[in-house]
Write an enzyme that holds these catalytic residues in place. Sequence first.
Site, PDB file in Angstrom:
ATOM      1  N   ARG A 159       5.955   5.315  14.452  1.00  0.00           N
ATOM      2  CA  ARG A 159       5.969   5.897  13.107  1.00  0.00           C
ATOM      3  C   ARG A 159       5.384   7.297  13.114  1.00  0.00           C
ATOM      4  NH1 ARG A 159       1.300   6.288   9.977  1.00  0.00           N
ATOM      5  NH2 ARG A 159       1.688   5.334   7.986  1.00  0.00           N
TER       6      ARG A 159
ATOM      7  N   HIS B  36       4.593  -0.139   0.109  1.00  0.00           N
ATOM      8  CA  HIS B  36       5.341  -0.957   1.066  1.00  0.00           C
ATOM      9  C   HIS B  36       4.453  -2.042   1.656  1.00  0.00           C
ATOM     10  CE1 HIS B  36       3.505   2.299   3.346  1.00  0.00           C
ATOM     11  NE2 HIS B  36       3.562   1.532   4.428  1.00  0.00           N
TER      12      HIS B  36
ATOM     13  N   ASP C 155       0.657   4.833   1.961  1.00  0.00           N
ATOM     14  CA  ASP C 155      -0.048   5.237   3.169  1.00  0.00           C
ATOM     15  C   ASP C 155      -1.233   6.116   2.805  1.00  0.00           C
ATOM     16  OD1 ASP C 155       1.384   3.846   5.098  1.00  0.00           O
ATOM     17  OD2 ASP C 155       2.999   5.322   5.051  1.00  0.00           O
TER      18      ASP C 155
ATOM     19  N   HIS D 262       0.823  -1.220   0.000  1.00  0.00           N
ATOM     20  CA  HIS D 262       0.000   0.000   0.000  1.00  0.00           C
ATOM     21  C   HIS D 262       0.849   1.259   0.000  1.00  0.00           C
ATOM     22  CE1 HIS D 262       1.036  -0.664   4.229  1.00  0.00           C
ATOM     23  NE2 HIS D 262       0.697   0.585   4.486  1.00  0.00           N
TER      24      HIS D 262
HETATM   25  O1  LIG Z   1       5.490  -1.992  10.166  1.00  0.00           O
HETATM   26  C1  LIG Z   1       6.099  -1.611   9.173  1.00  0.00           C
HETATM   27  O2  LIG Z   1       7.229  -1.985   8.885  1.00  0.00           O
HETATM   28  C2  LIG Z   1       5.460  -0.630   8.240  1.00  0.00           C
HETATM   29  C3  LIG Z   1       4.109  -0.282   8.735  1.00  0.00           C
HETATM   30  C4  LIG Z   1       3.366   0.577   7.775  1.00  0.00           C
HETATM   31  O3  LIG Z   1       2.813   0.100   6.804  1.00  0.00           O
HETATM   32  C5  LIG Z   1       3.334   1.990   8.009  1.00  0.00           C
HETATM   33  O4  LIG Z   1       3.965   2.479   8.953  1.00  0.00           O
HETATM   34  O5  LIG Z   1       2.676   2.692   7.209  1.00  0.00           O
END
Ligand SMILES: O=C(O)CCC(=O)C(=O)O
Length: 279
Positions: free
Chosen positions: A268, A253, A100, A98
């Site tokens: 994040r 990702h 984000d 996806h």
């Molecule tokens: O957990 C991860 O490595 C990425 C998670 C994810 O998709 C995000 O932070 O948008």
Amino acid sequence: MPNHFTVHPLGPAIGAEVLGLNLADGFSNETLSQINVALVKHEALVLHVPHLTPSQHLSIAQFFGIPEVHTFYPNLGEGFEQLTIIDSKLGDRADMWHHDESFLPSPPIVTMTQAQILPPCGGDTCWISMTTAYDALSDRMKHYLDGLSAWHDMNGPMTAALRHNAVTHERYLQVVNMSRRHLHPMVRVHPVTGRKALYISPTYTTHIEGLEPSESDAILAFLHAHCQHIRFVYRHRWQLGDMVIWDNRSVIHHAILDYTPHQRRMHRASVFASDAHPA
Ligand SMILES: O=C(O)CCC(=O)C(=O)O
């Protein structure tokens, strides 16, 4: 004082690591500008920063734009609401390709995620260079995609999560009732590099506007398979404290879910462009 670091490519298409970054020197705007130059070039940038504080994480995010307070993930609390927690112990995961929040009119431009708790092995994250994937298409296919737009809808993954018993029905209805979807061009031009990138994902893109459903399904299936070719992928094996910054305008990702029953916890921040109107 400028921070002297070097940037080493980790793959020809995508991925680089920053070496020699000294957190004690802080993050001057000059340092962050250099990091931004490396980011737009390499699209996913690894920083080895085990001593990064939440304040520093937030300052980096603020340099790139407006850090988001995420709609449904928990966060670090007062003063750090923009630092989201993705913790497998809470059932949170992102094991799907996806961009984000591409269901928003102005999705985040940059995301930066730091590993806090990792399983003994597994839990890698992969990024696809959607610019390189676009470049590799034939001129005829590029011409065909020119001017097409596709819908991005938040409901798809929620329905999948419901089917897998990963969310309650109440939570499903709550999210679905937010009715988040948006029509985006299938090919977007990066505002800094001018490179074209495919802007679709198997998670959020439901259909191409103006095509018959079977036509849309066939074109999207081809494009998803094309993008997922391994030569467009960077796969990161996390070490505690690593932070990966990615350019949400040019990559998709996927965080691999292969570590159950162990815990994996990430912090994040995702950032809207300063002139964006996200909602
Ligand atoms: O957990 C991860 O490595 C990425 C998670 C994810 O998709 C995000 O932070 O948008």
